[in-house]
Design a protein around this motif. Structure first.
Motif, short mmCIF file in Angstrom:
data_model
loop_
_atom_site.label_atom_id
_atom_site.label_comp_id
_atom_site.label_asym_id
_atom_site.label_seq_id
_atom_site.Cartn_x
_atom_site.Cartn_y
_atom_site.Cartn_z
N PHE A 1 1.21 -0.94 -0.08
CA PHE A 1 -0.25 0.33 -0.14
C PHE A 1 0.82 1.21 0.13
CE2 PHE A 1 -2.48 -3.90 1.86
CZ PHE A 1 -3.40 -3.33 1.79
N PRO A 2 1.39 1.78 -1.12
CA PRO A 2 2.60 2.60 -1.38
C PRO A 2 1.31 4.26 -0.68
CG PRO A 2 1.40 2.58 -3.59
CD PRO A 2 1.06 0.97 -2.74
N SER A 3 0.71 4.42 -0.54
CA SER A 3 -0.04 5.77 -0.28
C SER A 3 0.53 5.73 1.44
CB SER A 3 -1.69 6.13 -0.49
OG SER A 3 -1.86 4.68 -0.53
N LEU A 4 0.09 5.00 1.59
CA LEU A 4 0.16 4.35 3.39
C LEU A 4 1.57 4.26 3.74
CD1 LEU A 4 -3.54 2.52 4.41
CD2 LEU A 4 -2.36 5.29 4.22
N GLY A 5 2.85 4.03 2.11
CA GLY A 5 3.94 3.84 3.30
C GLY A 5 4.09 2.20 3.71
N LEU A 6 2.84 1.53 3.38
CA LEU A 6 3.37 0.19 4.00
C LEU A 6 3.68 -1.15 3.34
CD1 LEU A 6 0.90 0.23 6.83
CD2 LEU A 6 2.72 0.88 7.60
N VAL A 7 4.39 -2.34 3.99
CA VAL A 7 3.80 -3.12 3.02
C VAL A 7 3.67 -4.75 4.04
CG1 VAL A 7 5.68 -5.13 2.14
CG2 VAL A 7 5.89 -2.80 1.66
N TYR A 8 2.88 -5.56 3.41
CA TYR A 8 1.84 -6.47 4.66
C TYR A 8 2.55 -7.73 4.22
CZ TYR A 8 -1.25 -2.65 6.99
OH TYR A 8 -1.68 -1.97 7.00
N GLU A 9 3.44 -8.30 5.19
CA GLU A 9 3.55 -9.52 4.92
C GLU A 9 2.81 -10.68 5.64
OE1 GLU A 9 8.30 -10.74 4.65
OE2 GLU A 9 8.61 -8.36 4.83
N LYS A 10 2.65 -11.60 5.07
CA LYS A 10 2.07 -12.60 5.50
C LYS A 10 2.75 -13.62 6.88
CE LYS A 10 0.91 -16.35 3.68
NZ LYS A 10 0.55 -17.79 1.74
N SER A 11 2.35 -13.69 8.13
CA SER A 11 3.00 -14.62 9.24
C SER A 11 2.16 -15.87 9.56
CB SER A 11 2.59 -13.68 9.87
OG SER A 11 1.59 -13.34 10.34
N ALA A 12 0.45 -15.72 8.79
CA ALA A 12 0.08 -17.03 8.37
C ALA A 12 -1.24 -17.40 8.46
CB ALA A 12 -0.36 -17.31 10.51
N ARG B 1 6.72 -1.12 7.56
CA ARG B 1 7.17 0.56 6.88
C ARG B 1 8.33 0.80 6.17
NH1 ARG B 1 4.10 4.76 7.66
NH2 ARG B 1 2.60 3.84 9.21
N MET B 2 7.52 1.30 4.63
CA MET B 2 9.06 1.01 3.09
C MET B 2 9.10 2.55 3.89
SD MET B 2 5.34 0.81 0.61
CE MET B 2 6.57 1.26 -1.03
N ASN B 3 10.40 3.00 3.27
CA ASN B 3 10.83 4.61 3.22
C ASN B 3 9.83 5.51 2.79
OD1 ASN B 3 13.57 3.08 3.59
ND2 ASN B 3 13.58 2.82 1.94
N PRO B 4 10.06 6.49 4.01
CA PRO B 4 8.59 7.66 3.64
C PRO B 4 9.34 8.24 2.25
CG PRO B 4 10.07 8.08 5.28
CD PRO B 4 10.45 6.67 4.91
N PRO B 5 8.20 9.57 2.18
CA PRO B 5 8.51 9.97 0.60
C PRO B 5 10.14 10.94 1.09
CG PRO B 5 5.79 9.79 1.12
CD PRO B 5 7.02 9.69 2.26
N SER B 6 10.03 11.48 0.07
CA SER B 6 11.33 12.27 -0.22
C SER B 6 10.74 13.69 0.01
CB SER B 6 12.05 12.29 -0.79
OG SER B 6 11.99 12.44 -1.71
N ASP B 7 10.22 14.26 -0.64
CA ASP B 7 9.34 15.30 -0.50
C ASP B 7 7.47 15.00 -0.07
OD1 ASP B 7 8.43 17.40 -0.61
OD2 ASP B 7 9.11 17.65 -2.68
#
Length: 206
Positions: free
Chosen positions: A8-19, A36-42
């Motif tokens: 979900f790039p607009s939220l800056g998140l990656v969800y990895e399945k754990s179960a 969390r992904m790297n936040p936008p630079s701007d």
């Protein structure tokens, strides 16, 4: 179907399945861990692009004609000339026009001003207070490249979430809806949702 992650790039998140577990009746419960992904630079602006298989003039008019805005985007789009008189809804709006937008499903009215409209390939208008949205249209082989930039976004935490993240998601959907409409005469947005429903913001096509 195997699902291992969602982005979900607009939220800056990656969800990895754990179960994952089967709950019966064809449903699976999938548990994700969020990283969390790297936040936008701007945080003050973002740009979105999309190719639309229609000629440039048609794509421009879909954005620059009040009557067409109410086909794929808005419930109501009222434009007023510099002298305060209403603009004909089938006429291209011009720089200096003021507008009142009424959204489907939402009670809020967005008021703004057209900053630039060259009649062919460039539109600029104020948006959400001091912010601006710039639209450019260019020909790429047999398609039109639509590029949208929203800028002058405040950098407080609330604006980062509500404006940067919220508008990235919103404009992304509406650009896809425009493509669906112009190319296939299909509309993806829902126009009959309950504005009092607390889950309204969870509908991606609201």
């Amino acid at each position: 179907m195997e699902i291992n992650f969602a982005i979900f790039p607009s939220l800056g998140l990656v969800y990895e399945k754990s179960a994952a577990s089967y709950t019966g009746e064809g449903f699976y419960l999938i548990i994700f861990n969020a990283t969390r992904m790297n936040p936008p630079s701007d945080w003050t602006q973002f740009t979105l692009k999309i190719h639309i298989a229609k000629n440039l003039e048609d794509v421009y008019k879909a954005w620059a004609t009040p009557a067409q805005l109410t086909t794929w985007f808005l419930d109501e789009a009222d434009y007023f000339k510099a002298d305060g008189s209403p603009r004909d809804p089938w006429q291209l709006y011009e720089a200096g026009d003021e507008f009142h937008w009424k959204w489907y499903n939402w009670d809020t009215i967005e008021k703004g001003k057209v900053l630039e409209a060259n009649g062919t390939d460039l539109l600029k208008f104020s948006f959400m207070g001091e912010g601006e949205v710039h639209l450019s249209f260019s020909k790429t082989q047999d398609k039109t490249l639509l590029e949208l930039t929203q800028l002058r976004i405040p950098t407080d935490d609330k604006s980062k979430m509500d404006i940067y993240c919220g508008c990235t998601r919103g404009w992304s959907f509406w650009m896809i809806n425009l493509k669906a409409w112009l190319e296939h005469k299909v509309l993806l947005n829902d126009t009959n949702l309950d504005s009092e429903d607390p889950s309204l913001s969870q509908f991606v096509n609201s």
